[in-house]
Design an enzyme around this catalytic site. Structure first.
Site, short mmCIF file in Angstrom:
data_model
loop_
_atom_site.label_atom_id
_atom_site.label_comp_id
_atom_site.label_asym_id
_atom_site.label_seq_id
_atom_site.Cartn_x
_atom_site.Cartn_y
_atom_site.Cartn_z
N ASP A 10 -6.11 -6.82 2.74
CA ASP A 10 -4.78 -6.88 2.12
C ASP A 10 -4.87 -7.73 0.86
O ASP A 10 -5.82 -8.51 0.69
CB ASP A 10 -3.75 -7.50 3.09
N SER A 11 -3.86 -7.59 0.01
CA SER A 11 -3.82 -8.42 -1.20
C SER A 11 -3.69 -9.90 -0.83
O SER A 11 -4.06 -10.76 -1.61
CB SER A 11 -2.63 -8.00 -2.05
N TYR A 42 -0.09 -7.65 -5.46
CA TYR A 42 -0.53 -6.40 -6.09
C TYR A 42 0.66 -5.53 -6.46
O TYR A 42 0.56 -4.63 -7.27
CB TYR A 42 -1.38 -5.59 -5.11
N GLY A 43 1.80 -5.80 -5.80
CA GLY A 43 2.95 -4.89 -5.87
C GLY A 43 3.52 -4.62 -7.25
O GLY A 43 4.19 -3.61 -7.46
N CYS A 73 -2.43 -2.69 3.60
CA CYS A 73 -1.58 -2.99 2.45
C CYS A 73 -1.03 -1.66 1.96
O CYS A 73 -1.81 -0.73 1.68
CB CYS A 73 -2.42 -3.66 1.37
N THR A 75 0.65 -1.07 -0.80
CA THR A 75 0.45 -0.89 -2.24
C THR A 75 -0.95 -0.33 -2.49
O THR A 75 -1.12 0.62 -3.26
CB THR A 75 0.65 -2.25 -2.96
N CYS A 192 5.89 -2.48 3.63
CA CYS A 192 5.04 -3.53 3.07
C CYS A 192 4.66 -4.45 4.22
O CYS A 192 5.52 -4.86 5.01
CB CYS A 192 5.80 -4.33 2.00
N THR A 193 3.38 -4.75 4.34
CA THR A 193 2.91 -5.49 5.51
C THR A 193 3.37 -6.96 5.51
O THR A 193 3.22 -7.64 6.51
CB THR A 193 1.38 -5.41 5.62
N1 DGL Z 1 1.31 -6.43 1.67
C1 DGL Z 1 1.25 -5.50 0.57
C2 DGL Z 1 1.86 -4.18 0.95
O1 DGL Z 1 1.89 -3.82 2.11
C3 DGL Z 1 1.89 -5.91 -0.71
C4 DGL Z 1 1.77 -7.27 -1.18
C5 DGL Z 1 1.59 -7.40 -2.65
O2 DGL Z 1 2.50 -7.10 -3.44
O3 DGL Z 1 0.52 -7.83 -2.98
O4 DGL Z 1 2.31 -3.46 0.09
#
Ligand code: DGL
Length: 273
Positions: A10-11, A42-43, A73, A75, A192-193
């Site tokens: 994940d990010s 990352y979003g 993740c 994203t 989003c996780t």
């Molecule tokens: N946890 C990531 C997801 O499920 C996003 C987090 C991020 O923006 O980095 O999209």
């Protein structure tokens, strides 16, 4: 062939909500978690950058002996998974696999929504990619999907503000906006996780009767089914019941926050991708 752990990427911290469910369902395997905390979130990043960062992480996990990597993740699953599967894997090693979290989540929507109006709450990147809409349209074309970008939700979690009074404004604002845009929505996917950490606030502002879909359990079950169908891959996983944590940021910071997600002490190592 050397066996290895299952890689979970994940990010940042969000993927821990998926890892927790996977470990709960399949405690017999070894796991290697990697959080790119130094470059999260990352979003709000472009396709190219999310792909580049995710591809680096996958290659790192392959280098650590993982034959199977889960992009925990949304994203990364929305913006990088397809290119990694189609372009990177044949070149790197056609026997390794990378799986995402969107498909298993979409598969359960059809049995849950009665009104056939579904909402997606996710990062701006996931919403802009329209991956959920496209995947749901393939499986259940009769469902109307409305996506709501929640740019402040991941920072609230990453900065440990998810249960503080300031979070109320950002959570209620996005839920109201989504339901104003489609009042017939009866099911909402938390795409989003990171969002399960905001569950207390989300429940507080979500009208009664709306089904809130959390991904962790579905992703874990889908992985179990996958390993049942792919015995070669299942045989490539070491079985020691261990979980190792890697982060691109300071190990101490990660340990402190990851303890909240995992509900128990976590030891982490800092790595460079
Ligand atoms: N946890 C990531 C997801 O499920 C996003 C987090 C991020 O923006 O980095 O999209």
């Amino acid at each position: 062939m050397d066996k290895g752990p299952i890689g979970v990427f994940d990010s940042g911290y969000g993927g821990l909500t998926i890892l927790r469910e996977i470990c709960g369902l399949m405690p017999q395997y070894d796991y290697l978690y990697l959080g790119d905390n130094a470059r999260a979130p990352y979003g709000t990043r472009s396709f190219d950058v999310v792909y580049e960062f995710t591809s680096q992480a996958v290659r790192y996990l392959f280098g650590q002996g993982c034959h199977l990597v889960i992009l925990a993740c949304n994203t990364a699953s929305a913006k990088a998974l397809r290119t990694i599967q189609q372009k990177d894997l044949p070149r790197l090693d056609p026997h390794r696999r990378v799986l995402g979290v969107i498909r298993p989540t979409v598969e359960i929507v059809q049995s849950i929504s009665q009104t056939r109006h579904v909402g997606i709450m996710a990062t701006p990147g996931t919403i802009r990619s329209r991956t959920y809409e496209l995947e749901i349209a393939k499986l259940c074309p009769d469902i109307k999907v409305t996506g709501e970008a929640c740019p402040m939700w991941v920072p609230l979690v990453e900065n440990e503000e998810y249960d503080k009074p300031g979070a109320d404004y950002f959570v209620s604002q996005r839920i109201e906006s989504l339901l104003r845009r489609d009042p017939l929505i009866d099911s909402i996917i938390l795409g989003c996780t990171h969002y399960p950490l905001l569950m207390g606030k989300i429940r507080q502002y979500m009208p009664q009767g709306i089904h809130i879909i959390e991904q962790g359990g579905y992703v874990a079950q889908s992985l179990k089914d996958y390993l049942h169908r792919h015995s070669g891959m299942e045989q490539s996983i070491t079985r020691g019941g261990s979980v190792r944590f890697l982060t691109t940021e300071q190990a101490e910071t990660f340990q402190k926050k990851a303890t909240i997600f995992m509900g128990g002490p976590v030891e982490a190592e800092r790595v460079q991708l």
